[in-house]
Design an enzyme around this catalytic site. Structure first.
Site, mmCIF file in Angstrom:
data_model
loop_
_atom_site.group_PDB
_atom_site.id
_atom_site.type_symbol
_atom_site.label_atom_id
_atom_site.label_comp_id
_atom_site.label_asym_id
_atom_site.label_seq_id
_atom_site.Cartn_x
_atom_site.Cartn_y
_atom_site.Cartn_z
ATOM 1 N N HIS A 310 38.437 24.765 27.885
ATOM 2 C CA HIS A 310 39.137 25.138 29.126
ATOM 3 C C HIS A 310 38.488 24.562 30.371
ATOM 4 C CE1 HIS A 310 41.794 28.291 27.392
ATOM 5 N NE2 HIS A 310 40.826 28.360 26.492
ATOM 6 N N LYS A 489 43.322 32.866 42.929
ATOM 7 C CA LYS A 489 42.624 32.339 41.758
ATOM 8 C C LYS A 489 41.153 32.704 41.904
ATOM 9 C CE LYS A 489 44.262 28.253 43.016
ATOM 10 N NZ LYS A 489 44.866 27.764 41.782
ATOM 11 N N ARG A 490 40.349 32.513 40.845
ATOM 12 C CA ARG A 490 38.928 32.779 40.981
ATOM 13 C C ARG A 490 38.355 31.978 42.152
ATOM 14 N NH1 ARG A 490 35.797 30.872 36.415
ATOM 15 N NH2 ARG A 490 37.463 29.356 36.338
ATOM 16 N N LYS A 495 37.864 24.697 43.304
ATOM 17 C CA LYS A 495 39.231 25.105 43.653
ATOM 18 C C LYS A 495 39.478 24.970 45.158
ATOM 19 C CE LYS A 495 39.455 28.431 39.793
ATOM 20 N NZ LYS A 495 40.582 27.972 38.949
ATOM 21 N N THR A 596 47.304 28.133 35.698
ATOM 22 C CA THR A 596 48.480 28.830 35.189
ATOM 23 C C THR A 596 49.163 29.588 36.335
ATOM 24 O OG1 THR A 596 46.958 30.550 34.449
ATOM 25 C CG2 THR A 596 47.847 29.086 32.768
ATOM 26 N N LYS A 600 53.230 30.290 37.421
ATOM 27 C CA LYS A 600 53.836 31.563 37.815
ATOM 28 C C LYS A 600 54.503 31.439 39.177
ATOM 29 C CE LYS A 600 50.112 33.580 35.260
ATOM 30 N NZ LYS A 600 48.669 33.914 35.304
HETATM 31 C C1 26Q Z 1 29.988 29.921 30.994
HETATM 32 C C2 26Q Z 1 28.630 29.948 30.910
HETATM 33 C C3 26Q Z 1 27.928 30.980 31.461
HETATM 34 C C4 26Q Z 1 28.608 32.001 32.097
HETATM 35 C C5 26Q Z 1 29.988 31.993 32.180
HETATM 36 C C6 26Q Z 1 30.677 30.957 31.629
HETATM 37 C C7 26Q Z 1 32.129 30.911 31.757
HETATM 38 C C8 26Q Z 1 32.872 32.060 31.948
HETATM 39 C C9 26Q Z 1 34.243 31.994 32.103
HETATM 40 C C10 26Q Z 1 32.792 29.708 31.738
HETATM 41 C C11 26Q Z 1 34.152 29.658 31.890
HETATM 42 C C12 26Q Z 1 34.896 30.792 32.087
HETATM 43 C C13 26Q Z 1 36.327 30.780 32.309
HETATM 44 C C14 26Q Z 1 37.031 29.676 32.411
HETATM 45 C C15 26Q Z 1 38.461 29.663 32.744
HETATM 46 O O1 26Q Z 1 39.057 30.681 33.048
HETATM 47 N N1 26Q Z 1 39.058 28.478 32.724
HETATM 48 C C16 26Q Z 1 40.443 28.310 33.108
HETATM 49 O O2 26Q Z 1 41.240 28.388 31.942
HETATM 50 C C17 26Q Z 1 42.610 28.351 32.265
HETATM 51 C C18 26Q Z 1 43.388 28.567 30.997
HETATM 52 O O3 26Q Z 1 43.292 27.442 30.179
HETATM 53 C C19 26Q Z 1 42.970 27.052 32.952
HETATM 54 O O4 26Q Z 1 44.313 27.115 33.340
HETATM 55 C C20 26Q Z 1 42.086 26.833 34.177
HETATM 56 O O5 26Q Z 1 42.327 25.553 34.715
HETATM 57 C C21 26Q Z 1 40.632 26.969 33.789
HETATM 58 O O6 26Q Z 1 39.812 26.907 34.935
#
Ligand code: 26Q
Length: 748
Positions: A310, A489-490, A495, A596, A600
């Protein structure tokens, strides 16, 4: 129906019942109905394993999927209530952080609706991510409890031992039923909780004793990992999740009457990013302990596991020091070393090593060597994985790579949150689109029909009114006739919420210089920052300070307003999305895997202001140039800039158009609202580093956004663009995405 339930449960009538009792009765009603639906059984079963499932509130969607919505709404209407009012009593589980977790939830809805044999597997965090509270224009974090005596969780009573070296803890399985649309069958979310978890550990905010793993494992999602104890805790959590999952999967394999040797024929495990990657060595470990030869076990597991990537951000690619894994899960490390050794024998290139030269275990690499499928989440994202981030792997295993463009469930993101728009569509093209989203394209024939366009604008206006009321309840006044420009978004530098802020500063300065806009604009933000992500919190601080600057300026506040919703979550999204007119999708090209929210918002008739990044590219292709507001450098150019180090923030900062905008961060009005240290850090970052190149695209962004605001005044022209966007959104149904996963990966 609800009346009988109330009578039974509380011995009260509909008229006598409190809101809490009405909610509890509706919950019980759904739970009973759901349990009577069969789970889908099949030769081959999917386990979608994920650290996050951002399901949102469930009452309304479950009633809809069960076919009870109309009946219950009518019963409630007669006593002056509604399902929406009941939902106010429902806590929202914050079992996710952002896109990846919400995607998992949309996927579960589609898996259930398509009647595929598949369950979600994850953890039952008691406090989820955190509740965001603004204090002096800063984000603070509070625990966000959602588990009540009456909830969607069902205790199965099934327990599983999990070993951490010499220490043993116990996982207990809870389930949430997820009915498919159309009352056919259900899937389940199967969430493991730690027996003996202790909320008493929580101190100030969301801090707690990170070393007390026997009591803290399922308190929070993504505990702060900025120190070693926090990092170890994440490994504990991940192993707890996959060890329980492996036991569940093997147990069910046997219950279904299959032997271990048939694992790959009867089980497929979709690994949602690398958080659950230890499922691979854990399964191999369990199979070899039962006596299976190592290579056979590795081979069986490889043919059962598929990995979804992702993100391409280096800092989000998980790798754990081998020493940490040795400490937390000593029984697993020999298996990981053996898997690494086998992979190194087959492929000696250092850039594909599972255990790298720094003795770090590279989780994604383990997934690719020991999984049969690797997928990106949008076309561009998959191309970037193949050609740059994962190129060495693509050379070895071209056949494993596949692209699966994300999707969203239309049950929640159209029928649920925008029934008026759903009705508008059905009156024109009939109800087929609810089962076959591609049918939405038929809507395009109304793109010049004045009556339709006027009605569409009326529906958008109603969506804005509803949001204005919700915001008023939260203490924010907003002009419903202003243009709603939305970035939800986050919070992450890539972003580029900071670039949006610089535009607002530009606009503010225009107004101060006497250049009055044609119509007021409301800039809506919703975002949580990771608690230890310093610069992200600085960006929130700067936006909140700017909001205050504008609010206190009688001249500017007539024309612009910033609203930053506190604790943005799925429920806020459901109110904001139908009201949005401009969809801000402004990530630095190549950095947003898919997005995503973009889908929406498009589905609900917002026009995209975006870079050609992630799924934006596909949106732009589908709706055409004239219906998409594109700006910014393309991904190839950005990738080249990173490769040759050619980007220098200082040079751009010195441009006379840009310097005053960045300088405003430290101007008196801002310093009066905020904290010089935080604002100073953001200023320093933008002028000296700007790793995600906000200054690079800023001028183009301003130009296109202004064009968009101008075009807004041609109301019919705008409505026509809205209609085309809605008509082309069918491709982004998660039903389509899931059908593709099934066709190309799962073969259920
Ligand atoms: C990794 C290492 C250490 C701590 C946290 C993490 C971590 C935590 C959450 C890394 C990534 C995430 C979440 C990622 C995420 O939400 N990615 C999003 O996924 C969506 C669904 O595929 C995409 O639409 C977005 O583009 C993408 O940012």
């Amino acid at each position: 129906m609800l009346a009988e339930q109330l009578e039974q449960q509380f011995h009260v009538t509909m008229e006598q019942a409190s809101a809490g009792q009405l909610y509890a009765a509706a919950l019980a009603l759904c739970r009973q109905r759901q349990q009577t639906l069969p789970t889908v059984e099949g030769e081959r079963k999917l386990y979608y394993i994920s650290a996050e499932f951002l399901v949102g509130k469930l009452l309304s969607c479950n009633l809809m999927n069960l076919g009870l919505w109309d009946q219950v709404e009518e019963e409630l209407r007669r006593v002056g209530s509604s399902i929406a009012a009941l939902e106010d009593a429902e806590p929202e589980p914050s079992l996710g952080n952002g896109g990846l977790g919400r995607l998992a939830a949309c996927f579960m809805d589609s898996i259930a609706t398509l009647g595929l044999p598949g369950d979600g597997v994850g953890l039952c965090y008691h406090y989820g991510l955190f509740r965001q509270v603004f204090d002096h224009n800063c984000q603070t974090e509070q625990p966000d409890g959602w588990i009540e005596p009456q909830s969607w969780l069902r205790d199965t009573g099934r327990e599983y031992p999990v070993q951490f070296g010499a220490r043993q803890v116990t996982g207990r399985l809870y389930e949430i039923d997820l009915p498919g649309y159309g009352n056919t069958s259900r899937s389940r979310l199967r969430l493991f909780d730690l027996v003996g978890v202790d909320p008493g550990l929580i101190r100030e905010g969301i801090t707690f004793d990170k070393t007390d793993v026997a009591h803290n494992l399922t308190l929070f999602l993504y505990p702060d990992d900025s120190d070693r104890a926090g990092r170890l805790l994440r490994v504990y959590q991940q192993y707890f999740m996959v060890s329980c999952a492996a036991q569940l999967i093997l147990e069910e394999l046997a219950e279904r009457g299959f032997s271990r040797e048939e694992l790959d024929r009867h089980v497929v495990i979709q690994i949602n990013d690398t958080h659950p990657s230890m499922i691979i060595p854990e399964l191999v470990r369990r199979l070899t302990e039962e006596g299976m030869p190592f290579e056979q076990a590795a081979d069986l597991v490889s043919r059962s596991c598929a990995y979804t990537n992702h993100t391409i951000l280096a800092e989000a690619l998980e790798r754990w020091p081998a020493a940490d894994l040795e400490e937390v899960v000593p029984q697993l490390m020999p298996v990981i070393r053996a898997l690494d050794a086998l992979a190194k024998r087959r492929h000696p290139e250092p850039e594909v090593a599972i255990i790298d030269e720094n003795q770090q275990v590279q989780m994604a690499r383990m997934d690719i060597h020991y999984g049969f499928s690797v997928n990106g989440v949008a076309a561009l994202h998959t191309e970037i994985l193949k050609n740059s981030e994962l190129a060495p792997f693509y050379r070895i295993y071209p056949e494993k790579f596949t692209s699966k463009t994300n999707g969203i469930t239309f049950r929640r993101w159209l029928m649920g949150c925008n029934p008026q728009l759903a009705d508008f569509i059905t009156r024109r093209i009939g109800p087929d689109w609810k089962r076959d989203a591609a049918a939405l394209t038929r809507l395009a024939q109304w793109k010049t029909d004045c009556e339709s366009l006027t009605e569409l604008l009326r529906i958008k206006a109603a969506g804005k009114q509803a949001l204005v009321r919700a915001l008023a309840a939260a203490g924010e006044t907003v002009d419903p006739d202003s243009i709603f420009d939305v970035q939800i978004k986050r919070l992450h530098e890539y972003k580029r919420q900071q670039m949006n802020l610089l535009y607002i500063i530009w606009k503010y300065r225009q107004i101060k210089a006497g250049k009055i806009p044609r119509r007021p604009v409301t800039f809506l933000f919703g975002a949580k920052a990771a608690p230890a992500y310093r610069i992200a919190k600085d960006i929130i601080h700067a936006i909140l300070c700017m909001a205050a600057v504008i609010r206190q300026d009688p001249e500017a506040s007539k024309w612009i307003r910033i609203v930053f919703v506190e604790n943005y979550n799925v429920s806020w999204a459901e109110r904001i999305v139908p009201a949005a007119e401009i969809s801000e999708q402004i990530s630095l090209a190549s950095k947003e895997a898919s997005g995503t929210g973009n889908m929406k918002l498009m589905l609900n008739g917002a026009l995209t202001l975006g870079t050609l990044d992630g799924a934006n590219l596909e949106i732009a292709d589908l709706v055409g140039e004239e219906n998409f507001y594109r700006f910014g450098r393309p991904s190839e150019e950005v990738i080249r800039l990173y490769a040759d180090g050619g980007y220098r923030a200082q040079d751009l900062y010195q441009k006379p158009e840009i310097e005053p905008l960045v300088d405003f961060l430290l101007a008196k009005p801002m310093l009066r609202q905020g904290d010089a240290e935080q604002l100073g850090r953001l200023y320093q970052d933008l002028t000296h580093k700007d790793w995600f190149m906000a200054l690079l695209d800023l001028e183009d962004y301003i130009r296109v956004k202004e064009q968009m605001l101008d075009d807004y005044e041609d109301r019919n022209g705008w409505a026509s663009k809205m209609l085309i966007n809605i008509a082309q959104a069918g491709y982004f149904s998660s039903d389509r995405t899931i059908a593709e996963y099934n066709r190309d990966i799962w073969r259920l």
